[in-house]
Design a protein around this motif. Structure first.
Motif, PDB file in Angstrom:
ATOM      1  N   ASN A   1       0.846  -1.199   0.000  1.00 51.18           N
ATOM      2  CA  ASN A   1       0.000   0.000   0.000  1.00 51.18           C
ATOM      3  C   ASN A   1       0.876   1.242   0.000  1.00 51.18           C
ATOM      4  N   GLY A   2       0.247   2.398  -0.214  1.00 51.06           N
ATOM      5  CA  GLY A   2       1.003   3.627  -0.343  1.00 51.06           C
ATOM      6  C   GLY A   2       1.716   4.051   0.929  1.00 51.06           C
ATOM      7  N   ARG A   3       1.126   3.770   2.077  1.00 52.41           N
ATOM      8  CA  ARG A   3       1.780   4.105   3.345  1.00 52.41           C
ATOM      9  C   ARG A   3       3.110   3.367   3.477  1.00 52.41           C
ATOM     10  N   SER A   4       3.141   2.130   3.030  1.00 52.00           N
ATOM     11  CA  SER A   4       4.367   1.336   3.131  1.00 52.00           C
ATOM     12  C   SER A   4       5.462   1.895   2.226  1.00 52.00           C
ATOM     13  N   ILE A   5       5.066   2.427   1.069  1.00 54.17           N
ATOM     14  CA  ILE A   5       6.044   3.055   0.181  1.00 54.17           C
ATOM     15  C   ILE A   5       6.675   4.259   0.882  1.00 54.17           C
ATOM     16  N   LEU A   6       5.841   5.090   1.513  1.00 49.75           N
ATOM     17  CA  LEU A   6       6.356   6.247   2.240  1.00 49.75           C
ATOM     18  C   LEU A   6       7.214   5.817   3.418  1.00 49.75           C
ATOM     19  N   ALA A   7       6.820   4.749   4.106  1.00 48.64           N
ATOM     20  CA  ALA A   7       7.593   4.240   5.233  1.00 48.64           C
ATOM     21  C   ALA A   7       8.974   3.774   4.777  1.00 48.64           C
ATOM     22  N   ALA A   8       9.044   3.146   3.603  1.00 46.76           N
ATOM     23  CA  ALA A   8      10.328   2.697   3.071  1.00 46.76           C
ATOM     24  C   ALA A   8      11.257   3.885   2.863  1.00 46.76           C
ATOM     25  N   GLN A   9      10.709   4.985   2.332  1.00 46.34           N
ATOM     26  CA  GLN A   9      11.512   6.189   2.152  1.00 46.34           C
ATOM     27  C   GLN A   9      11.940   6.778   3.497  1.00 46.34           C
ATOM     28  N   ALA A  10      11.039   6.775   4.471  1.00 47.75           N
ATOM     29  CA  ALA A  10      11.357   7.326   5.784  1.00 47.75           C
ATOM     30  C   ALA A  10      12.495   6.555   6.439  1.00 47.75           C
ATOM     31  N   MET A  11      12.560   5.265   6.180  1.00 51.58           N
ATOM     32  CA  MET A  11      13.632   4.445   6.751  1.00 51.58           C
ATOM     33  C   MET A  11      14.976   4.687   6.080  1.00 51.58           C
ATOM     34  N   GLY A  12      14.948   5.238   4.861  1.00 56.41           N
ATOM     35  CA  GLY A  12      16.201   5.501   4.174  1.00 56.41           C
ATOM     36  C   GLY A  12      16.310   4.894   2.795  1.00 56.41           C
ATOM     37  N   ALA A  13      15.284   4.166   2.349  1.00 56.73           N
ATOM     38  CA  ALA A  13      15.293   3.584   1.005  1.00 56.73           C
ATOM     39  C   ALA A  13      14.878   4.635  -0.016  1.00 56.73           C
ATOM     40  N   ASP A  14      15.349   4.480  -1.234  1.00 61.04           N
ATOM     41  CA  ASP A  14      14.956   5.374  -2.317  1.00 61.04           C
ATOM     42  C   ASP A  14      13.663   4.925  -2.974  1.00 61.04           C
ATOM     43  N   LEU A  15      13.533   3.607  -3.136  1.00 60.07           N
ATOM     44  CA  LEU A  15      12.378   3.060  -3.838  1.00 60.07           C
ATOM     45  C   LEU A  15      11.826   1.858  -3.097  1.00 60.07           C
ATOM     46  N   ALA A  16      10.512   1.678  -3.193  1.00 60.06           N
ATOM     47  CA  ALA A  16       9.860   0.466  -2.687  1.00 60.06           C
ATOM     48  C   ALA A  16       9.876  -0.579  -3.805  1.00 60.06           C
ATOM     49  N   TYR A  17      10.108  -1.808  -3.430  1.00 60.57           N
ATOM     50  CA  TYR A  17      10.232  -2.922  -4.370  1.00 60.57           C
ATOM     51  C   TYR A  17       9.035  -3.832  -4.130  1.00 60.57           C
ATOM     52  N   ILE A  18       8.075  -3.826  -5.055  1.00 59.94           N
ATOM     53  CA  ILE A  18       6.769  -4.440  -4.821  1.00 59.94           C
ATOM     54  C   ILE A  18       6.529  -5.589  -5.789  1.00 59.94           C
ATOM     55  N   GLY A  19       6.284  -6.778  -5.246  1.00 56.89           N
ATOM     56  CA  GLY A  19       6.022  -7.924  -6.097  1.00 56.89           C
ATOM     57  C   GLY A  19       4.644  -8.528  -5.915  1.00 56.89           C
ATOM     58  N   SER A  20       4.358  -9.046  -4.731  1.00 58.61           N
ATOM     59  CA  SER A  20       3.179  -9.889  -4.517  1.00 58.61           C
ATOM     60  C   SER A  20       1.864  -9.217  -4.871  1.00 58.61           C
ATOM     61  N   ALA A  21       1.744  -7.912  -4.648  1.00 58.81           N
ATOM     62  CA  ALA A  21       0.497  -7.221  -4.985  1.00 58.81           C
ATOM     63  C   ALA A  21       0.204  -7.313  -6.477  1.00 58.81           C
ATOM     64  N   PHE A  22       1.256  -7.440  -7.299  1.00 60.37           N
ATOM     65  CA  PHE A  22       1.068  -7.508  -8.746  1.00 60.37           C
ATOM     66  C   PHE A  22       0.675  -8.905  -9.234  1.00 60.37           C
ATOM     67  N   ILE A  23       0.712  -9.900  -8.352  1.00 61.05           N
ATOM     68  CA  ILE A  23       0.216 -11.228  -8.748  1.00 61.05           C
ATOM     69  C   ILE A  23      -1.268 -11.118  -9.100  1.00 61.05           C
TER      70      ILE A  23
END
Length: 324
Positions: free
Chosen positions: A181-203
């Motif tokens: 979800n979008g909150r998790s993408i923002l959380a990934a950035q807050a932790m220090g990541a540049d991009l969220a890497y999303i797989g399972s939702a696209f199944i």
């Protein structure tokens, strides 16, 4: 963001559609790139191997350097068991694939081949030790595959893994692990990541090369339906419990496998992952229906913007950029 501007400027959402074995195909990749995230697929999904030439020609023509599209990436398994690596790498060089995602080993000659035309190499890692080795061998960026990710996931908390890597690495860093979800993408950035890497939702998208039963199982499942096991390939991965039970096995009592005898199903008496035993990460509780990939990405973007608004305390009508 520590991404090259030439890459970051083409993204409308700070995310990557992760390469999924069997499931990712040109249709899904094109939908992802056109919606503003990096789309990717494993080279091994093109079977026979001659099909890879056709796929890369198609993606280069329809996505390529188009500014309205995000770039695409190809995943290469660099483990010694991949007899196709040399052939597939030559094609990636021929078509100047913008991003190569390497997994199950880090090899300088692979990095050198991609760098010869200005491409980038992002390497999958499950701990800080492997991350350091990947950079030492010439990778341009890292994909931190944390606990809860689909496929061959690690067991380290994303908080710990990103924290340890960011102590010494300031270059591109992607985070994988239960992001749906979008909150998790923002959380990934807050932790220090540049991009969220999303797989399972696209199944559970219309474009994914999965049977309807698999897509519906993702929709119907939650984190409680995921089991972490090395039994099927020799490397630990996350799988859907109902698919294991359907194969006549007890998902709560699977033996450990010998990692030195890694197998992806060929010549094995075990049910094959990922065609019989279905992989998935723990974040699928956010997946409620099978939709076109563009609709999923639109939802992620909407949730991401709303999460940023709430954290910034700005008006719901204020303009909030999606990426950056």
């Amino acid at each position: 963001m520590s991404l090259p501007e030439s890459l970051a400027s083409r993204l409308r959402l700070p995310a990557v559609g992760a390469p999924m074995f069997i499931l990712s195909n040109p249709a899904l990749v094109k939908a992802q790139c056109r919606a503003g995230i990096i789309g990717s697929f494993p080279a091994l999904n093109a079977r026979p191997e001659s099909l890879l030439d056709e796929w890369l020609a198609e993606l280069s023509e329809e996505i390529g350097e188009r500014p309205e599209c995000a770039p695409f990436a190809v995943n290469q398994i660099v483990h010694r068991s991949n007899a196709r690596l040399e052939h597939d790498l030559e094609l990636c060089v021929k078509y100047r694939v913008p991003i190569l995602i390497t997994s199950l080993g880090a090899r300088p000659e692979v990095n050198d081949a991609v760098h010869s035309y200005g491409g980038l190499v992002f390497h999958d890692v499950i701990d800080d030790r492997f991350a350091r080795k990947a950079i030492e061998k010439g990778a341009d960026g890292l994909i931190a595959v944390a606990a809860g990710a689909g496929g061959h996931a690690g067991s380290t908390s994303p908080f710990a893994l990103v924290q340890e890597i960011r102590e010494w690495w300031q270059g591109p860093l992607l985070l994988s692990g239960s992001i749906a979800n979008g909150r998790s993408i923002l959380a990934a950035q807050a932790m220090g990541a540049d991009l969220a890497y999303i797989g399972s939702a696209f199944i559970a998208t219309e474009e994914a090369n999965a049977v309807a039963e698999y897509k519906q199982m993702v929709v119907d499942s939650t984190s409680a339906d995921i089991v972490y096991s090395s039994f099927f390939t020799g490397v630990h991965g996350n799988y859907l419990k109902p698919s294991i039970a359907r194969a006549g096995l007890d998902p709560d009592d699977l033996p450990e496998a010998d990692p030195s005898k890694m197998s992806f199903g060929s010549g094995s008496s075990k049910p094959k992952s990922w065609s019989e035993i279905w992989g998935s990460g723990q974040g699928i509780g956010a997946v409620k229906q099978v939709v076109p990939a563009a609709q999923l990405i639109e939802r992620l973007g909407r949730e991401y913007r709303e999460a940023r608004r709430q954290l910034l305390g700005v008006s719901p009508t204020a303009e909030i950029p999606v990426a950056g």
